[in-house]
Design a protein around this motif. Sequence first.
Motif, PDB file in Angstrom:
ATOM      1  N   ASP A 113       1.015  -1.179  -0.017  1.00 50.41           N
ATOM      2  CA  ASP A 113       0.038  -0.076  -0.053  1.00 50.41           C
ATOM      3  C   ASP A 113       0.791   1.161   0.005  1.00 50.41           C
ATOM      4  OD1 ASP A 113      -2.398  -1.268   0.392  1.00 50.41           O
ATOM      5  OD2 ASP A 113      -2.081  -1.615   2.452  1.00 50.41           O
ATOM      6  N   ALA A 114       1.998   1.302   0.449  1.00 57.08           N
ATOM      7  CA  ALA A 114       3.023   2.438   0.652  1.00 57.08           C
ATOM      8  C   ALA A 114       4.491   1.742   0.625  1.00 57.08           C
ATOM      9  CB  ALA A 114       2.877   3.098   1.799  1.00 57.08           C
ATOM     10  N   VAL A 115       5.404   2.607  -0.023  1.00 51.67           N
ATOM     11  CA  VAL A 115       6.970   2.441   0.061  1.00 51.67           C
ATOM     12  C   VAL A 115       7.382   3.311   0.605  1.00 51.67           C
ATOM     13  CG1 VAL A 115       8.797   1.891  -1.130  1.00 51.67           C
ATOM     14  CG2 VAL A 115       6.705   0.976  -1.925  1.00 51.67           C
ATOM     15  N   VAL A 116       7.919   3.610   1.861  1.00 60.33           N
ATOM     16  CA  VAL A 116       8.722   4.555   2.463  1.00 60.33           C
ATOM     17  C   VAL A 116       9.853   4.119   3.105  1.00 60.33           C
ATOM     18  CG1 VAL A 116       8.109   5.866   4.780  1.00 60.33           C
ATOM     19  CG2 VAL A 116       6.163   4.589   3.645  1.00 60.33           C
ATOM     20  N   PRO A 117      10.753   5.142   2.466  1.00 56.00           N
ATOM     21  CA  PRO A 117      12.299   5.260   3.042  1.00 56.00           C
ATOM     22  C   PRO A 117      12.444   5.597   4.495  1.00 56.00           C
ATOM     23  CG  PRO A 117      11.895   7.142   1.818  1.00 56.00           C
ATOM     24  CD  PRO A 117      10.400   6.569   1.682  1.00 56.00           C
ATOM     25  N   TYR A 118      13.472   4.898   5.023  1.00 62.31           N
ATOM     26  CA  TYR A 118      13.879   5.452   6.514  1.00 62.31           C
ATOM     27  C   TYR A 118      15.319   5.164   6.508  1.00 62.31           C
ATOM     28  CZ  TYR A 118      15.076   0.406   7.534  1.00 62.31           C
ATOM     29  OH  TYR A 118      15.436  -0.847   7.295  1.00 62.31           O
ATOM     30  N   SER A 119      15.797   6.213   7.577  1.00 67.30           N
ATOM     31  CA  SER A 119      17.422   6.107   7.674  1.00 67.30           C
ATOM     32  C   SER A 119      17.730   6.125   9.342  1.00 67.30           C
ATOM     33  CB  SER A 119      17.857   7.174   6.950  1.00 67.30           C
ATOM     34  OG  SER A 119      17.635   8.341   7.636  1.00 67.30           O
ATOM     35  N   LYS A 120      18.561   6.475   9.946  1.00 62.79           N
ATOM     36  CA  LYS A 120      18.968   6.663  11.095  1.00 62.79           C
ATOM     37  C   LYS A 120      18.405   7.877  11.560  1.00 62.79           C
ATOM     38  CE  LYS A 120      23.459   4.368  11.161  1.00 62.79           C
ATOM     39  NZ  LYS A 120      24.999   4.480  11.349  1.00 62.79           N
ATOM     40  N   GLN A 121      17.948   8.989  10.689  1.00 63.66           N
ATOM     41  CA  GLN A 121      17.347  10.040  10.940  1.00 63.66           C
ATOM     42  C   GLN A 121      15.845   9.809  11.284  1.00 63.66           C
ATOM     43  OE1 GLN A 121      18.051  12.501   7.253  1.00 63.66           O
ATOM     44  NE2 GLN A 121      20.352  12.906   8.077  1.00 63.66           N
ATOM     45  N   GLY A 122      15.339   8.832  10.929  1.00 61.29           N
ATOM     46  CA  GLY A 122      13.905   8.417  10.940  1.00 61.29           C
ATOM     47  C   GLY A 122      13.142   7.992   9.721  1.00 61.29           C
ATOM     48  N   LYS A 123      11.877   8.024   9.840  1.00 64.19           N
ATOM     49  CA  LYS A 123      11.002   7.763   8.540  1.00 64.19           C
ATOM     50  C   LYS A 123      10.669   9.094   7.686  1.00 64.19           C
ATOM     51  CE  LYS A 123       8.720   3.978  11.488  1.00 64.19           C
ATOM     52  NZ  LYS A 123       7.551   3.830  12.214  1.00 64.19           N
TER      53      LYS A 123
END
Length: 183
Positions: A113-123
């Motif tokens: 339903d969704a594709v969301v990036p994340y990193s150490k900084q957050g979503k």
Amino acid sequence: MEVTAIILAGGKSRRMGTDKALLEVEGSTMLSRAIELCKKVTSAIIISSNNQKHHEFGFPVVVDEFLDCGPMGGIAACLKVSKTQWNLVLSVDSAFVKSEFLSFLLSETSNFDAVVPYSKQGKEPLIALYNKTALPYLEENLTAGNYRVNHLLNNINTRWVDAQKWVEKYPKIFCNLNHPEDL
């Protein structure tokens, strides 16, 4: 894959003190920068905004049906009018996103339903892909008065994509310009 770009430019810009979309960064307005970035992955672009000045940019402007509920209202209104299943959502104040990152995100779609990036900084739910299948859940949350995007994403079939390597390559990729000193 066909995709529509949804540029979220309807925020109140309280912290900035003026419409962020019309402020210049490196010689172009933030809205112009977002449009040019999106043109690299699609010609179908929608601007989510309640500001009539945004019509001057030559793309459809969609106003929120649910008022004063933040980005979820803009995403929902634009998903309703989008003609594609997948939709790239980009916040207008994300001035340093790279087109190759958007192409990378587009390569991560499947039965989600969704594709969301994340990193150490957050979503990063405002630099993400939303499928039209998310629309009923968005509307359900909006009707219930739950405007938190992360709540929505935790309750739908979301593909979380690790983008830490992108942050290391482009440290400002997820920087949002919210305050005058950020410019």
